[in-house]
Design an enzyme around this catalytic site. Structure first.
Site, mmCIF file in Angstrom:
data_model
loop_
_atom_site.group_PDB
_atom_site.id
_atom_site.type_symbol
_atom_site.label_atom_id
_atom_site.label_comp_id
_atom_site.label_asym_id
_atom_site.label_seq_id
_atom_site.Cartn_x
_atom_site.Cartn_y
_atom_site.Cartn_z
ATOM 1 C CE1 TYR A 103 -3.541 2.751 0.934
ATOM 2 C CE2 TYR A 103 -1.761 3.581 2.319
ATOM 3 C CZ TYR A 103 -2.986 3.765 1.688
ATOM 4 O OH TYR A 103 -3.633 4.957 1.821
ATOM 5 C CD GLU A 107 -5.794 4.699 -1.158
ATOM 6 O OE1 GLU A 107 -5.821 4.811 0.078
ATOM 7 O OE2 GLU A 107 -6.811 4.436 -1.847
#
Length: 406
Positions: free
Chosen positions: A126, A214
């Site tokens: 992530y 993101e």
């Protein structure tokens, strides 16, 4: 301004950020053609079909009209991709971020399948970049625990979320990029590729004037490639003047129609869940007005700032937007006449009221500042069902009575 995944990935490619390749499509026939092209190029019959909406949780989300269908699916034939496209396009996808009402899917991204090797040979990370307002620096947040459940990781095991801050007007330093790759447990070719990836990703964040960027999942393949499989990107609206081509990427279908309409009239509007509509000039006064509404026993139904040059046209537009909300039981107009004259606003209120015809909810107008007394006379002598106030306490009392009466 939020972007779709396919738009964000095209922008990342400008900065040499490796992404999962795909084709955006708007109908089943285009989806079939995209499938054939990707399958032929990759040599694999497996392809991923992704619904394109401005919300996360698509992989676990479901299609209202076909609950067995999810927003992200792997297909392995022309028949499969056509069926999935028909089930998703034009229908409503409900995810944890959309709420029960969901969002209509207008486009799909048909993309190459990245999961071509065994689970033991691949990794999902992530990574996100945004502004840390407390430290007044950009921060890169990253974790070895990438995938659909990153929120649970942050909640249950926050120690698995790493952060790296970057000083304003400074590039990401080489040692910082190496630190990130090291903390992700990488070595060899994968380490070098991650250093390049995070450096280019940060350059994209700064160069595109992003508010948030993101990547989840950030994928390491068995051959040590580092690839952005998914991407969420939000651009800073205040910087769009520098990016005319990016402003054209705005998808109004993904925005609240009322907020879009407000923007067309240069009104700053945000819908809330209350029962008292408010129209104010200035963000600070708007926040104070919302507090006053709550103290009076009501709940603000919206934030609406008409700016410093309110006139009859903007007041009428504000009226129409507020009254589209069926929950509104009263409207409070709270204007401070600094740049704009109160009597001009009052005349605008009266004109808007007459143009709109029958309005069957209480309207309270509080005007203070330049020509406030003249404004009160205009309201009081209009013959309309509009109540005026000079003091904030008067307006609060009138709001309370209106709320209690309904």
């Amino acid at each position: 301004m939020n972007l779709h995944e396919y738009q964000a990935k095209e922008l990342l490619k400008r900065y040499n950020v490796p992404v999962q390749e795909g084709v955006a499509v708007g109908n089943p026939a285009e989806a079939v053609n995209a499938y054939k092209g990707i399958a032929s190029e990759s040599g694999s019959k497996f392809v991923v079909v992704k619904a394109q909406i401005h919300a996360g949780g698509r992989g676990k989300g479901t299609i209202k009209e076909a609950p067995e269908q999810h927003g992200v699916q792997v297909v392995k034939s022309v028949e499969d991709v056509e069926k999935v496209a028909k089930n998703i396009l034009g229908n409503t996808l409900v995810t944890i971020q959309t709420g029960p009402h969901g969002k209509t899917v207008h486009k799909l991204l048909v993309a190459q399948d990245m999961y071509y090797d065994g689970p033991s040979e691949r990794q999902e990370f992530y990574m996100s970049i945004l502004l840390d307002r407390t430290k007044k620096q950009n921060v890169i947040m990253y974790s070895t625990e990438g995938g659909m459940d990153i929120e649970e990781v942050a909640h249950n095991t926050p120690e698995k979320i790493f952060k790296e801050w970057v000083a304003p007007n400074m590039p990401l330093q080489a040692f910082q990029a190496r630190k990130i790759a090291f903390n992700l447990g990488l070595s060899g070719t994968a380490f070098k590729n991650m250093v390049k990836f995070v450096t280019n990703l940060y350059n994209a964040y700064v160069g595109l004037d992003c508010a948030m960027l993101e990547i989840n999942p950030l994928f390491k393949s068995s051959d040590d490639k580092i690839i952005a499989v998914d991407c969420k990107m939000s651009l800073d609206d205040n910087a769009l003047m520098r990016h005319a081509d990016l402003a054209d990427m705005r998808d109004k279908n993904e925005e609240d129609p009322t907020e879009v309409e407000a923007g067309e009239h240069n009104l700053n509007y945000v819908k809330l869940d209350g029962n008292v509509g408010c129209m104010v000039n200035g963000a600070g006064l708007a926040m104070a007005t919302m507090d006053m509404i709550k103290l009076a026993g009501g709940e603000p139904a919206n934030f609406l700032d008409v700016g410093g040059t309110a006139n009859a046209e903007t007041v009428e537009a504000g009226f129409r937007i507020i009254m589209k909300d069926p929950n509104v039981k009263a409207i409070l107009i709270n204007i401070f006449g600094g740049i704009v004259r109160c009597d001009r606003v009052a005349a605008g209120v009266v004109e808007a009221y007459k143009n709109m015809g029958n309005i069957n909810i209480p309207i309270i107008v509080r005007l203070q500042g330049t020509n406030a007394e003249a404004a009160k006379e205009i309201i009081d002598n209009s013959g309309l069902k509009v109540q005026s106030a000079i003091l904030l306490s008067e307006a609060a009392d009138l709001v309370q009575k209106a709320v209690n009466a309904n």
